[in-house]
Each structure stands twice: as structure tokens, then as C-alpha cells.
Write an enzyme that holds these catalytic residues in place. Structure first.
Site, PDB file in Angstrom:
ATOM      1  N   GLY A  58       3.027  -1.144   4.160  1.00 19.73           N
ATOM      2  CA  GLY A  58       3.075   0.269   3.799  1.00 19.73           C
ATOM      3  C   GLY A  58       4.487   0.670   3.415  1.00 19.73           C
ATOM      4  O   GLY A  58       4.968   0.380   2.314  1.00 19.73           O
ATOM      5  N   GLY A  59       5.191   1.339   4.342  1.00 17.10           N
ATOM      6  CA  GLY A  59       6.508   1.910   4.080  1.00 17.10           C
ATOM      7  C   GLY A  59       7.478   0.985   3.353  1.00 17.10           C
ATOM      8  O   GLY A  59       8.149   1.404   2.394  1.00 17.10           O
ATOM      9  N   SER A  95       3.908  -2.016  10.222  1.00 14.49           N
ATOM     10  CA  SER A  95       5.363  -2.109  10.382  1.00 14.49           C
ATOM     11  C   SER A  95       5.935  -3.475  10.004  1.00 14.49           C
ATOM     12  O   SER A  95       6.865  -3.954  10.650  1.00 14.49           O
ATOM     13  CB  SER A  95       5.769  -1.714  11.807  1.00 14.49           C
ATOM     14  OG  SER A  95       5.398  -0.355  12.058  1.00 14.49           O
ATOM     15  N   GLU A 138      -4.930  -4.564  10.858  1.00 15.24           N
ATOM     16  CA  GLU A 138      -3.868  -3.566  11.018  1.00 15.24           C
ATOM     17  C   GLU A 138      -4.113  -2.767  12.300  1.00 15.24           C
ATOM     18  O   GLU A 138      -4.903  -1.812  12.302  1.00 15.24           O
ATOM     19  CB  GLU A 138      -3.872  -2.600   9.832  1.00 15.24           C
ATOM     20  CG  GLU A 138      -3.663  -3.267   8.492  1.00 15.24           C
ATOM     21  CD  GLU A 138      -3.135  -2.287   7.447  1.00 15.24           C
ATOM     22  OE1 GLU A 138      -2.055  -2.540   6.917  1.00 15.24           O
ATOM     23  OE2 GLU A 138      -3.798  -1.267   7.189  1.00 15.24           O
ATOM     24  N   GLU A 193      -6.748   4.779   7.878  1.00 17.22           N
ATOM     25  CA  GLU A 193      -6.508   6.182   7.494  1.00 17.22           C
ATOM     26  C   GLU A 193      -7.725   6.759   6.777  1.00 17.22           C
ATOM     27  O   GLU A 193      -7.989   7.961   6.862  1.00 17.22           O
ATOM     28  CB  GLU A 193      -5.227   6.276   6.646  1.00 17.22           C
ATOM     29  CG  GLU A 193      -3.999   6.071   7.535  1.00 17.22           C
ATOM     30  CD  GLU A 193      -2.801   5.408   6.874  1.00 17.22           C
ATOM     31  OE1 GLU A 193      -2.724   5.390   5.624  1.00 17.22           O
ATOM     32  OE2 GLU A 193      -1.935   4.906   7.607  1.00 17.22           O
ATOM     33  N   ASN A 195       0.868  -1.178   0.000  1.00 18.78           N
ATOM     34  CA  ASN A 195       0.000   0.000   0.000  1.00 18.78           C
ATOM     35  C   ASN A 195       0.906   1.231   0.000  1.00 18.78           C
ATOM     36  O   ASN A 195       1.515   1.548   1.016  1.00 18.78           O
ATOM     37  CB  ASN A 195      -0.893  -0.031   1.255  1.00 18.78           C
ATOM     38  CG  ASN A 195      -1.734   1.225   1.398  1.00 18.78           C
ATOM     39  OD1 ASN A 195      -1.798   2.056   0.490  1.00 18.78           O
ATOM     40  ND2 ASN A 195      -2.396   1.356   2.545  1.00 18.78           N
ATOM     41  N   TRP A 196       0.987   1.869  -1.149  1.00 21.15           N
ATOM     42  CA  TRP A 196       1.891   3.016  -1.266  1.00 21.15           C
ATOM     43  C   TRP A 196       1.307   4.273  -0.617  1.00 21.15           C
ATOM     44  O   TRP A 196       2.001   5.285  -0.503  1.00 21.15           O
ATOM     45  CB  TRP A 196       2.213   3.279  -2.747  1.00 21.15           C
ATOM     46  CG  TRP A 196       3.220   2.326  -3.332  1.00 21.15           C
ATOM     47  CD1 TRP A 196       3.729   1.196  -2.736  1.00 21.15           C
ATOM     48  CD2 TRP A 196       3.862   2.426  -4.617  1.00 21.15           C
ATOM     49  NE1 TRP A 196       4.632   0.588  -3.578  1.00 21.15           N
ATOM     50  CE2 TRP A 196       4.739   1.326  -4.739  1.00 21.15           C
ATOM     51  CE3 TRP A 196       3.772   3.331  -5.686  1.00 21.15           C
ATOM     52  CZ2 TRP A 196       5.517   1.117  -5.883  1.00 21.15           C
ATOM     53  CZ3 TRP A 196       4.547   3.115  -6.814  1.00 21.15           C
ATOM     54  CH2 TRP A 196       5.419   2.016  -6.907  1.00 21.15           C
ATOM     55  N   LYS A 197       0.034   4.214  -0.229  1.00 20.33           N
ATOM     56  CA  LYS A 197      -0.620   5.379   0.400  1.00 20.33           C
ATOM     57  C   LYS A 197      -0.412   6.618  -0.478  1.00 20.33           C
ATOM     58  O   LYS A 197      -0.408   6.500  -1.698  1.00 20.33           O
ATOM     59  CB  LYS A 197      -0.102   5.573   1.826  1.00 20.33           C
ATOM     60  CG  LYS A 197      -0.193   4.274   2.633  1.00 20.33           C
ATOM     61  CD  LYS A 197       0.046   4.465   4.094  1.00 20.33           C
ATOM     62  CE  LYS A 197      -0.073   3.117   4.799  1.00 20.33           C
ATOM     63  NZ  LYS A 197      -0.023   3.224   6.236  1.00 20.33           N
ATOM     64  N   HIS A 253      -9.435   1.185   5.101  1.00 21.98           N
ATOM     65  CA  HIS A 253      -8.158   1.404   5.799  1.00 21.98           C
ATOM     66  C   HIS A 253      -8.379   2.378   6.950  1.00 21.98           C
ATOM     67  O   HIS A 253      -9.182   3.311   6.838  1.00 21.98           O
ATOM     68  CB  HIS A 253      -7.112   1.953   4.821  1.00 21.98           C
ATOM     69  CG  HIS A 253      -5.727   1.893   5.370  1.00 21.98           C
ATOM     70  ND1 HIS A 253      -5.269   2.813   6.294  1.00 21.98           N
ATOM     71  CD2 HIS A 253      -4.711   1.019   5.167  1.00 21.98           C
ATOM     72  CE1 HIS A 253      -4.024   2.493   6.630  1.00 21.98           C
ATOM     73  NE2 HIS A 253      -3.665   1.414   5.956  1.00 21.98           N
ATOM     74  N   GLY A 266       3.135   2.412  10.601  1.00 23.49           N
ATOM     75  CA  GLY A 266       4.124   3.473  10.389  1.00 23.49           C
ATOM     76  C   GLY A 266       4.896   3.855  11.635  1.00 23.49           C
ATOM     77  O   GLY A 266       5.571   4.873  11.662  1.00 23.49           O
TER      78      GLY A 266
HETATM   79  P1  13P Z   1       3.370   0.433   7.511  1.00 24.95           P
HETATM   80  O1  13P Z   1       3.839  -0.878   6.918  1.00 24.95           O
HETATM   81  O2  13P Z   1       4.094   1.614   6.950  1.00 24.95           O
HETATM   82  O3  13P Z   1       3.317   0.378   8.992  1.00 24.95           O
HETATM   83  O4  13P Z   1       1.843   0.618   7.007  1.00 24.95           O
HETATM   84  C1  13P Z   1       0.936  -0.398   7.216  1.00 24.95           C
HETATM   85  C2  13P Z   1      -0.312  -0.079   6.485  1.00 24.95           C
HETATM   86  O5  13P Z   1      -1.074   0.773   6.919  1.00 24.95           O
HETATM   87  C3  13P Z   1      -0.588  -0.783   5.237  1.00 24.95           C
HETATM   88  O6  13P Z   1      -1.889  -0.558   4.796  1.00 24.95           O
END
Ligand code: 13P
Length: 253
Positions: free
Chosen positions: A237-238, A216, A171, A103, A15-17, A101, A177
């Protein structure tokens, strides 16, 4: 006699957000090249920002990497400035879509009822939804994590998912993050609770739906997380922004 459904391959989705300009396509190409060289046991997807989806889908055509959206509107077209419809994601090459998600739930006030409606729209468009659930730190500290998450599962998953391809992603918000990962016993406990809900909702099919962990996930913790009972993949994510890290996580599945 009822035949039990086969266990699906794990799913590793990036997920590149809200990250990635045109240059980021090189990272996705490097992921595809890496998998070409060393095919993965897992299914792999990258969900870029909407601006890159079409280009990314074209760049990855014929590769082992699927593409996905990060959200879709509940309606399929109309006067909704700034929103993206599920058929548009399909038109841009997406096979999957992340829905609910944390977010989106936090930044845009999305409720589980809205998420469930979006899931129906996504399915109708032919997308495979990855439906996200997860508790806040406050909810975990108050001892209500299991109740919150199982409630989200019940309310965010509409009955039309029966027999359809989809995944649930657990999650914990406090692990996203932050570099802080849920402990393996906590992941195991939550995934077992989600599995139990899925079986109540969807019977045999619910027993095989992949439950991804997200929060993470990095190359150095992926293997132990992915080995944990009822973990059927990861939502990353990251670490999905860098091809070498994402490939290392995929290799751990
Ligand atoms: P991180 O891997 O950056 O913690 O993000 C997780 C996430 O929200 C994936 O959707």
C-alpha cells in the site's frame, strides 16, 4: 507421471487505494524507468484509483509494469451507479484486479460469497485476480486467525479458478497502514495454512499459486518477508506511492 507446474515469478503489486492525482503518474513512470535500467526478477503491477487507470496504462505501455483495478462489480454492465465493471478495467488497460480487500469487505460489507462471484466475472473478462484474505486483531487475539483466513480462502475462491492465473494475498488487517508487521513465524504459519487449502482446492496448480503478503511492507522489511517460506510476493500500500520505496521493495524480491 505428472509434471509439476513451474514456480511462477514473484508478484509485487502496488495498491494505491484512494490516493493519487494526475501528478502521481510521474511516480509510476519513475518505477518503469527504474525497471528499464535494472530489470526485476519479479512481475510488477500498480493498481491505481480507477480515475487514473487508463492514463497509467498508457503511460506504462511497453514497460515492465502491469496495471490493475482495485475492485470490479459482479455484473458486466448495467444500472450500478458508481461501480466499475471488469470489462471496463480491461478497456482501460488493466491486466489484474484486486478483489476482496479488507477495506472493501469492511467499507462495503463484501462477503466471501460476493468476492467469489466477482472472481468469476473478472476471469471471464480476462483479468488475473489477486484475492485478499486476512483476520482482524480481535480474531487474532481470540486465536481464530487460521480458521478465519482458511475459511475466507475456501469461500472466496470459486472452482473456476482451476488452471487460471491468480494470486492470493494474505493481509492481516491490523498490519495494514499501521507500520506493524506480522512476525515472520506468523507469516510462515499462515502462508503454509493457505497453501494447504490451495492444494486441497486445486491440486498441483494450488501448489504454485503465488501467496502474497501485505501489511506495512517497506524497503527495510521486504527482503526478510519475501524470503519467508511460501511468500510469493507482496501487496504494497503506502510504500507503493513513492517510486524509490516501491523500487527498493521490487529489488528485494
Ligand atoms: P500498507 O502497505 O499501507 O500497510 O497497505 C497494505 C495493503 O492493504 C495493500 O493492499
Amino acid at each position: 507421471m505428472t509434471l509439476s507446474s513451474p514456480k511462477p515469478r514473484p508478484l509485487i503489486a502496488g495498491n494505491w487505494k484512494m490516493n493519487g492525482l494526475a501528478q502521481a503518474l510521474d511516480q509510476a513512470r519513475a518505477v518503469a524507468a527504474g525497471l528499464d535500467e535494472k530489470p526485476a526478477g519479479a512481475r510488477v503491477a500498480i493498481c491505481p484509483p480507477a480515475t487514473l487507470l487508463d492514463r497509467l496504462s498508457q503511460a506504462l505501455e511497453g514497460s515492465a509494469v502491469l496495471t490493475g483495478g482495485q475492485d470490479c462489480h459482479v455484473k458486466t454492465s448495467g444500472a450500478h451507479t458508481g461501480d466499475i465493471a471488469a470489462p471496463m478495467l480491461v478497456d482501460a488497460g488493466a491486466a489484474l484486479v484486486i478483489l476482496g480487500h479488507s477495506e472493501r469487505r469492511d467499507d462495503h460489507g463484501e462477503t466471501s460469497a460476493l468476492v467469489a462471484a466477482k472472481v468469476e466475472t473478472a476471469l471471464t473478462a480476462g483479468l488475473e485476480p489477486i484475492i485478499c484474505v486476512g483476520e482482524s486483531l480481535q480474531q487474532r487475539e481470540a486465536g481464530s486467525a487460521l480458521a478465519v483466513v482458511t475459511g475466507q480462502v475456501r469461500e472466496s475462491l470459486p472452482a473456476v479458478l482451476a488452471g487460471q492465473a491468480f494470486a492470493v494475498a494474505y493481509e492481516p488487517i491490523w498490519a495494514i497502514g499501521t507500520g506493524r508487521v506480522a512476525t515472520l513465524p506468523d507469516i510462515e504459519e499462515m502462508h503454509a495454512a493457505i497453501r494447504a487449502e490451495l492444494v486441497v482446492l486445486f491440486g498441483d496448480h494450488g501448489a504454485t499459486v503465488p501467496i502474497l503478503y501485505g501489511g506495512s511492507v517497506k524497503p527495510d522489511n521486504a527482503a526478510e518477508i519475501l524470503r519467508t517460506a511460501e511468500v510469493g510476493g507482496a501487496l504494497v500500500g503506502g510504500a507503493s506511492l513513492k517510486a524509490s520505496d516501491f523500487l527498493a521493495i521490487i529489488a528485494a524480491a
